[in-house]
Design a protein around this motif. Structure first.
Motif, mmCIF file in Angstrom:
data_model
loop_
_atom_site.group_PDB
_atom_site.id
_atom_site.type_symbol
_atom_site.label_atom_id
_atom_site.label_comp_id
_atom_site.label_asym_id
_atom_site.label_seq_id
_atom_site.Cartn_x
_atom_site.Cartn_y
_atom_site.Cartn_z
ATOM 1 N N UNK A 268 0.848 -1.188 0.000
ATOM 2 C CA UNK A 268 0.000 0.000 0.000
ATOM 3 C C UNK A 268 0.884 1.237 0.000
ATOM 4 N N UNK A 269 0.319 2.343 -0.467
ATOM 5 C CA UNK A 269 1.056 3.607 -0.487
ATOM 6 C C UNK A 269 0.434 4.561 0.516
ATOM 7 N N UNK A 270 1.210 5.536 0.937
ATOM 8 C CA UNK A 270 0.735 6.505 1.919
ATOM 9 C C UNK A 270 -0.581 7.128 1.473
ATOM 10 N N UNK A 271 -1.567 7.116 2.372
ATOM 11 C CA UNK A 271 -2.865 7.704 2.079
ATOM 12 C C UNK A 271 -3.866 6.737 1.487
ATOM 13 N N UNK A 272 -3.436 5.510 1.159
ATOM 14 C CA UNK A 272 -4.341 4.532 0.552
ATOM 15 C C UNK A 272 -5.348 4.021 1.584
ATOM 16 N N UNK A 273 -6.595 3.828 1.144
ATOM 17 C CA UNK A 273 -7.662 3.362 2.023
ATOM 18 C C UNK A 273 -7.408 1.932 2.485
ATOM 19 N N UNK A 274 -7.515 1.713 3.811
ATOM 20 C CA UNK A 274 -7.394 0.376 4.381
ATOM 21 C C UNK A 274 -8.758 -0.240 4.655
ATOM 22 N N UNK A 275 -9.649 0.539 5.197
ATOM 23 C CA UNK A 275 -10.979 0.072 5.566
ATOM 24 C C UNK A 275 -11.706 1.168 6.315
#
Length: 333
Positions: A268-275
């Motif tokens: 994942x990259x910084x700022x990407x949605x996890x949940x």
């Protein structure tokens, strides 16, 4: 009922008695470090004063039954004769078996006192062995540049370095954790009566990656609690752990059930949605629990402080700041 094992092992021509408890709740052990400290303080006092009866009285009924007074006196005598007095001791870690382990300097050498105790502060397990250096990696603060793991403005309900600011400080792995909610202008975290999860401002809000990382754990099937209820069976609830390129482990707990969109092994990259923020696990209302630790396994991990590179705190932008209880925080626009 606890099952005890006994074993004698020889070290420098003398024997130590090993008393192992059959089952210890490790998550409880993590949260009960002050209780263990109280017990080991009494153990040191009575041991150095030669008060065998008082030492025996520290044992639980099961321990006393397993090791009657006469045998206990022999055990204490052997320890004193071979180790000498306790000169200094310091909490080291919670072991995989759930013991609180204390690095202890005796007159005749360096040893670990591993101790387990119950709610009545009675000893339920005791294990003294030559001290072995904890070889887990040391991580005191983040190396990676971090942003806050959410959008909008959130309020820190627990965070900081003191018990008054942050009850997590009593847990080795979670000592630098944050709990965060969203509040309105009156300080409330819900809109009307707070009886449903949907009534809480934080419920369903986006949780994002603070930095580039790899997903090393995903738990997504735990039901959300009704507000005010807890799930002590799986304390973290729905969980994501991220591993950074600097071997930092970022721990996110209490996601909404089935809301996690990342998968094990995903980059994942910084700022990407996890949940989405939820109310699963040992959680009384929708909130985010976040902390950093030195290894993936929380049972043996040590927490590290998270400093955020640029953060708005109570309307003021700060650099390399670690929030504390009461702060209203957001990522700068």
């Amino acid at each position: 009922m606890s099952i005890f094992e006994s074993n004698f092992f020889k070290m420098k021509n003398f024997f130590f008695l090993l008393l192992l408890i059959g089952f210890i709740n490790i998550s409880s052990a993590q949260n009960d470090i002050p209780k263990h400290q109280e017990v080991v303080n009494l153990f040191e006092k009575h041991f150095n004063n030669g008060n065998d009866q008082a030492l025996f009285d520290l044992f639980s009924e099961s321990m006393q039954s397993f090791l009657p007074l006469e045998k206990a006196i022999t055990y204490f005598s052997n320890l004193k004769n071979n180790l000498g007095k306790i000169e200094a001791y310091k909490f080291d870690r919670i072991t995989r078996k759930g013991f609180a382990s204390y690095k202890t300097t005796f007159t005749n050498g360096l040893f670990s006192i591993n101790i387990a105790s119950n709610k009545e502060s009675k000893i339920t397990g005791l294990f003294i062995e030559p001290y072995k250096e904890n070889k887990l990696p040391v991580l005191e603060k983040n190396i990676s540049d971090l942003i806050l793991p959410f959008t909008k403005t959130w309020t820190v309900t627990w965070g900081g370095d003191t018990v008054m600011q942050n009850y997590h400080v009593e847990s080795t792995a979670q000592k630098n954790a944050f709990d965060l909610v969203i509040t309105d202008t009156s300080g409330k975290s819900y809109k009307t009566d707070g009886k449903t999860n949907e009534d809480y401002y934080a419920f369903g809000k986006h949780l994002i990656a603070p930095c580039d990382a790899e997903v090393v754990l995903v738990v997504d099937g735990i039901k959300d609690n009704l507000p005010g209820e807890l799930n002590p069976i799986y304390v973290p609830g729905n969980t994501v752990i991220l591993k950074t390129s600097n071997d930092e482990f970022l721990y996110f707990a209490h996601f909404k059930q089935h809301s996690i969109i990342v998968e094990l092994g995903q980059k994942v990259v910084q700022g990407e949605l996890l949940g989405l923020c939820g109310n699963s696990g040992n959680s009384s209302e929708p909130h985010l629990h976040y902390h950093m630790q030195n290894v993936e396994d929380m049972n043996v991990a040590t927490g590290a402080k998270s400093y955020f590179k640029s953060i708005e705190v109570n309307g003021e932008v700060k650099v390399d700041y670690s929030p504390v209880k009461g702060d209203k925080v957001s990522n700068p626009n």
